[in-house]
Design a protein around this motif. Structure first.
Motif, PDB file in Angstrom:
ATOM      1  N   THR A 119      33.879  38.898  43.633  1.00 31.15           N
ATOM      2  CA  THR A 119      33.918  39.754  42.454  1.00 31.15           C
ATOM      3  C   THR A 119      34.729  41.002  42.763  1.00 31.15           C
ATOM      4  OG1 THR A 119      31.852  40.917  42.987  1.00 31.15           O
ATOM      5  CG2 THR A 119      31.687  38.934  41.603  1.00 31.15           C
ATOM      6  N   GLU A 120      35.261  41.596  41.699  1.00 35.11           N
ATOM      7  CA  GLU A 120      36.062  42.804  41.826  1.00 35.11           C
ATOM      8  C   GLU A 120      35.494  43.858  40.884  1.00 35.11           C
ATOM      9  OE1 GLU A 120      40.677  42.958  41.896  1.00 35.11           O
ATOM     10  OE2 GLU A 120      40.108  43.308  39.792  1.00 35.11           O
ATOM     11  N   ALA A 121      35.340  45.070  41.385  1.00 41.71           N
ATOM     12  CA  ALA A 121      34.945  46.209  40.551  1.00 41.71           C
ATOM     13  C   ALA A 121      36.079  47.217  40.615  1.00 41.71           C
ATOM     14  CB  ALA A 121      33.646  46.823  41.050  1.00 41.71           C
ATOM     15  N   ASN A 122      36.407  47.794  39.461  1.00 46.05           N
ATOM     16  CA  ASN A 122      37.478  48.763  39.375  1.00 46.05           C
ATOM     17  C   ASN A 122      36.872  50.116  39.014  1.00 46.05           C
ATOM     18  OD1 ASN A 122      39.723  50.307  38.891  1.00 46.05           O
ATOM     19  ND2 ASN A 122      40.659  48.886  37.447  1.00 46.05           N
ATOM     20  N   ALA A 127      40.287  55.681  42.514  1.00 46.87           N
ATOM     21  CA  ALA A 127      39.656  54.917  43.587  1.00 46.87           C
ATOM     22  C   ALA A 127      40.253  53.523  43.638  1.00 46.87           C
ATOM     23  CB  ALA A 127      38.151  54.835  43.358  1.00 46.87           C
ATOM     24  N   SER A 128      40.014  52.836  44.735  1.00 47.33           N
ATOM     25  CA  SER A 128      40.529  51.490  44.900  1.00 47.33           C
ATOM     26  C   SER A 128      39.497  50.457  44.441  1.00 47.33           C
ATOM     27  CB  SER A 128      40.883  51.250  46.371  1.00 47.33           C
ATOM     28  OG  SER A 128      41.607  50.047  46.503  1.00 47.33           O
ATOM     29  N   PRO A 131      49.976  37.642  43.836  1.00 49.13           N
ATOM     30  CA  PRO A 131      50.678  38.513  42.891  1.00 49.13           C
ATOM     31  C   PRO A 131      50.237  39.974  43.025  1.00 49.13           C
ATOM     32  CG  PRO A 131      49.022  37.211  41.755  1.00 49.13           C
ATOM     33  CD  PRO A 131      49.042  36.734  43.175  1.00 49.13           C
ATOM     34  N   ALA A 132      51.116  40.882  42.671  1.00 49.82           N
ATOM     35  CA  ALA A 132      50.844  42.320  42.767  1.00 49.82           C
ATOM     36  C   ALA A 132      49.673  42.729  41.888  1.00 49.82           C
ATOM     37  CB  ALA A 132      52.093  43.107  42.372  1.00 49.82           C
ATOM     38  N   GLY A 133      48.971  43.772  42.309  1.00 49.62           N
ATOM     39  CA  GLY A 133      47.863  44.326  41.542  1.00 49.62           C
ATOM     40  C   GLY A 133      46.524  43.774  41.984  1.00 49.62           C
ATOM     41  N   GLY A 134      45.508  44.047  41.164  1.00 51.97           N
ATOM     42  CA  GLY A 134      44.176  43.530  41.432  1.00 51.97           C
ATOM     43  C   GLY A 134      44.082  42.062  41.052  1.00 51.97           C
ATOM     44  N   MET A 135      42.939  41.454  41.310  1.00 50.31           N
ATOM     45  CA  MET A 135      42.765  40.031  41.032  1.00 50.31           C
ATOM     46  C   MET A 135      42.245  39.754  39.623  1.00 50.31           C
ATOM     47  SD  MET A 135      41.271  38.659  44.675  1.00 50.31           S
ATOM     48  CE  MET A 135      41.395  36.913  44.254  1.00 50.31           C
ATOM     49  N   PRO A 158      31.513  47.239  35.759  1.00 56.16           N
ATOM     50  CA  PRO A 158      30.764  46.128  36.349  1.00 56.16           C
ATOM     51  C   PRO A 158      31.700  45.170  37.080  1.00 56.16           C
ATOM     52  CG  PRO A 158      30.940  45.883  33.971  1.00 56.16           C
ATOM     53  CD  PRO A 158      31.513  47.224  34.314  1.00 56.16           C
ATOM     54  N   ASP A 159      31.128  44.438  38.007  1.00 60.79           N
ATOM     55  CA  ASP A 159      31.898  43.435  38.735  1.00 60.79           C
ATOM     56  C   ASP A 159      32.409  42.356  37.786  1.00 60.79           C
ATOM     57  OD1 ASP A 159      31.026  44.855  40.920  1.00 60.79           O
ATOM     58  OD2 ASP A 159      30.329  43.116  42.028  1.00 60.79           O
TER      59      ASP A 159
END
Length: 152
Positions: free
Chosen positions: A47-50, A55-56, A139-143, A28-29
């Protein structure tokens, strides 16, 4: 007997792999940024979904009344694999004025472009997607936070 043990171990391994792979399903987001409009009447929410290791990240932008829950609001735009610099994923949101939001990112694939003004808090808010903008401080990576309970 050896064949039976091998068969049982193979089935057990297959079951464990199936359970492990189920964690790669679309998650989920998660709210990773919320920026209030200058007059505090609306919020731009990112929002971010992983979707998992193969996948990205998927980023969705929503415009909601100030302090409102975004979960029932359709996204105004959606981007796949958006980056802020060579090591950082994500999008930077900026209110230009009370009726205009800008979403800056270095590169990414727009899956759902912003399509006209969004009606929120008694006004029409426009969303501009702007690629080619680097944020070297990101910063590196996702949020999203990587540990439960941590805020972005």
């Amino acid at each position: 007997m050896k064949a039976r043990i091998t068969s049982v171990l193979t089935m057990l391994l297959a079951a464990l792999l199936a359970v492990g792979c189920s964690h790669d399903a679309i998650m989920p987001d998660v709210e990773v940024a919320r920026i209030a409009s200058p007059d505090l009447q609306a919020d731009a929410v990112l929002t971010e979904a992983n979707p998992g290791a193969t996948a990205s990240f998927i980023y969705r932008i929503r415009i909601v009344p100030h302090g409102a829950d975004w979960r029932s609001t359709p996204s105004a735009a959606e981007l796949y694999g958006a980056t802020r610099n060579a090591q950082a994923y994500g999008i930077d949101l900026h209110w230009q004025d009370a009726n205009s939001v800008r979403a800056d990112y270095l590169q990414g694939r727009v899956m759902k472009p912003a399509s006209g003004p969004i009606a929120v808090a008694g006004r029409a808010v426009t969303l501009q997607l702007r690629s080619g903008v680097s944020n070297p401080a990101a910063p590196a990576g996702g949020m999203a936070p990587t540990e439960p309970g941590l805020a972005p």
